[in-house]
Design an enzyme around this catalytic site. Structure first.
Site, PDB file in Angstrom:
ATOM      1  N   ASN A 106       0.981  -1.412  -0.089  1.00  0.00           N
ATOM      2  CA  ASN A 106       0.090  -0.008  -0.218  1.00  0.00           C
ATOM      3  C   ASN A 106       0.754   1.304   0.035  1.00  0.00           C
ATOM      4  O   ASN A 106       1.443   1.668   1.088  1.00  0.00           O
ATOM      5  CB  ASN A 106      -0.809  -0.070   1.179  1.00  0.00           C
ATOM      6  CG  ASN A 106      -1.912   1.063   1.334  1.00  0.00           C
ATOM      7  OD1 ASN A 106      -1.855   2.130   0.458  1.00  0.00           O
ATOM      8  ND2 ASN A 106      -2.974   0.852   2.017  1.00  0.00           N
ATOM      9  N   ASN A 193      -8.321   6.203   3.818  1.00  0.00           N
ATOM     10  CA  ASN A 193      -9.613   5.708   3.509  1.00  0.00           C
ATOM     11  C   ASN A 193     -10.421   4.971   5.008  1.00  0.00           C
ATOM     12  O   ASN A 193      -9.658   3.723   5.201  1.00  0.00           O
ATOM     13  CB  ASN A 193      -9.671   4.431   2.594  1.00  0.00           C
ATOM     14  CG  ASN A 193      -9.315   4.789   1.169  1.00  0.00           C
ATOM     15  OD1 ASN A 193      -9.879   4.197   0.091  1.00  0.00           O
ATOM     16  ND2 ASN A 193      -8.677   5.811   0.913  1.00  0.00           N
TER      17      ASN A 193
HETATM   18  N1  ING Z   1      -8.247   2.503   7.597  1.00  0.00           N
HETATM   19  C1  ING Z   1      -8.575   2.583   9.016  1.00  0.00           C
HETATM   20  C2  ING Z   1      -7.655   3.825   9.648  1.00  0.00           C
HETATM   21  O1  ING Z   1      -6.714   3.489  10.291  1.00  0.00           O
HETATM   22  C3  ING Z   1      -8.970   1.770  11.202  1.00  0.00           C
HETATM   23  C4  ING Z   1      -8.797   1.378   9.529  1.00  0.00           C
HETATM   24  C5  ING Z   1     -10.298   2.699  11.234  1.00  0.00           C
HETATM   25  C6  ING Z   1      -8.253   1.340  12.067  1.00  0.00           C
HETATM   26  C7  ING Z   1     -10.519   3.171  12.628  1.00  0.00           C
HETATM   27  C8  ING Z   1      -8.785   1.518  13.312  1.00  0.00           C
HETATM   28  C9  ING Z   1      -9.822   2.500  13.839  1.00  0.00           C
HETATM   29  O2  ING Z   1      -8.202   4.856   9.477  1.00  0.00           O
HETATM   30  C10 ING Z   1      -7.042   2.351   6.988  1.00  0.00           C
HETATM   31  N2  ING Z   1      -7.220   1.839   5.528  1.00  0.00           N
HETATM   32  O3  ING Z   1      -6.117   1.947   7.704  1.00  0.00           O
END
Ligand code: ING
Length: 311
Positions: A106, A193
């Site tokens: 990524n 995202n």
């Molecule tokens: N998305 C989210 C982020 O860290 C996440 C996953 C959301 C983890 C909310 C913890 C709490 O913003 C990505 N793509 O990392």
């Protein structure tokens, strides 16, 4: 005063069947807006060429590789690089990278104003899981489709400033900002995202997620006396909502620009890189104040080790 006019190019949803060509056209439209408003650099979201595909469980390699770029720029992204070069606007954006050796990351890149790639970053902190999880209301399979980044957290000299990148979940980890802070970073560009709800706890809603996102970035900016630009891909992608909340944050941790929509939206702010100097030479003069002899556990261990009760 070393001003960089920064354009934070939030993007609305990208549906699963939306071709890269259409997405690149949206990116070029945002670039034209940025050029018209005098931007020196435009910052786009994480994985900004396609829908957020880690929400889909896939096993077939060919189906997975559809979402990845084998070259950058490639045939479908070349028009974006040409437009950026013609307008003299540097850019940063995220995409899924498939290397010639078959490794998947990524990734985000940053260019100079001539459209030359001057830096690449590969996302280190991959949230989610690697196998299908029936307990979740939706999947988040970044650990399935990507390897952890292998480039560290580099900082480059570009546009007469020290700049670095991170990606999405990275923004929640203070170590990320500090490793760049220890290289003198003045501008951190990141895309994200972020699902608007927690797939494991429906009680955590959009407001809480927007708060945590901004809290993390503002802390990173303040504690390292650097500008932080956080740019969302937002809105409803095939029934899955991603939060917006794109921001430009100054070296004091103050939000100076914030998105108002969940669509394609350009935030513009003239950012003086010399505004970092006071924090870096006083409260966060790392050389004068840090006491590294006490920081060992931060790199010596990964998880929690409770002190011996009898210690
Ligand atoms: N998305 C989210 C982020 O860290 C996440 C996953 C959301 C983890 C909310 C913890 C709490 O913003 C990505 N793509 O990392």
């Amino acid at each position: 005063m070393r001003q960089i006019v920064i354009g934070a190019a939030q993007m609305g949803p990208i549906q699963k069947d939306e071709p890269r060509k259409a997405v690149v056209a949206r990116m070029i439209a945002l670039l034209e807006q940025a050029a018209a408003r005098g931007c020196d650099v435009i910052v786009y979201p994480e994985l900004c060429l396609t829908t957020f595909f880690p929400r889909h469980f896939m096993e077939d390699a060919a189906e997975i590789d559809r979402w990845f770029e084998r070259e950058m720029p490639g045939p479908e992204t070349a028009p974006l690089f040409e437009a950026a070069r013609a307008r003299g606007v540097a850019m940063s954006f995220g995409y899924a990278e498939l290397t010639p050796e078959g490794r998947r990351f990524n990734t985000a890149i940053v260019t100079d104003k001539a459209g030359r790639i001057v830096g690449k970053y590969r996302k280190v902190h991959l949230p989610g899981h690697a196998e299908y999880d029936p307990e979740r209301s939706f999947q988040h399979l970044e650990k399935r489709y990507f390897e952890p980044g292998d480039l560290g957290f580099p900082v480059w000299r570009n546009l007469d400033a020290w700049m670095g990148m991170c990606i999405c979940n990275d923004r929640r980890w203070p170590e990320v900002y500090r490793v760049m802070g220890l290289q003198g970073v003045e501008l951190i560009m990141l895309g994200y995202n972020t699902p608007s709800v927690n797939s494991q706890d429906g009680r955590e809603g959009l407001e809480r997620r927007l708060y945590h996102s901004e809290l993390s970035m503002a802390a990173g900016a303040y504690q390292n006396a650097a500008w932080v630009v956080g740019v969302a891909k937002a809105g409803d992608e095939d029934g899955h909502h991603l939060m917006a909340g794109s921001v430009i944050i100054d070296p004091d941790g103050i939000v100076v620009a914030r998105a108002e929509t969940e669509g394609d939206e350009l935030l513009v702010h003239g950012c003086d890189m010399d505004a970092c100097n006071f924090g870096k030479s006083t409260i966060f003069d790392f050389a004068r104040h840090r006491r590294v002899e006490h920081y060992g556990p931060i790199t010596a261990q990964t998880g929690v080790i409770h002190p011996d009760s009898g210690a």
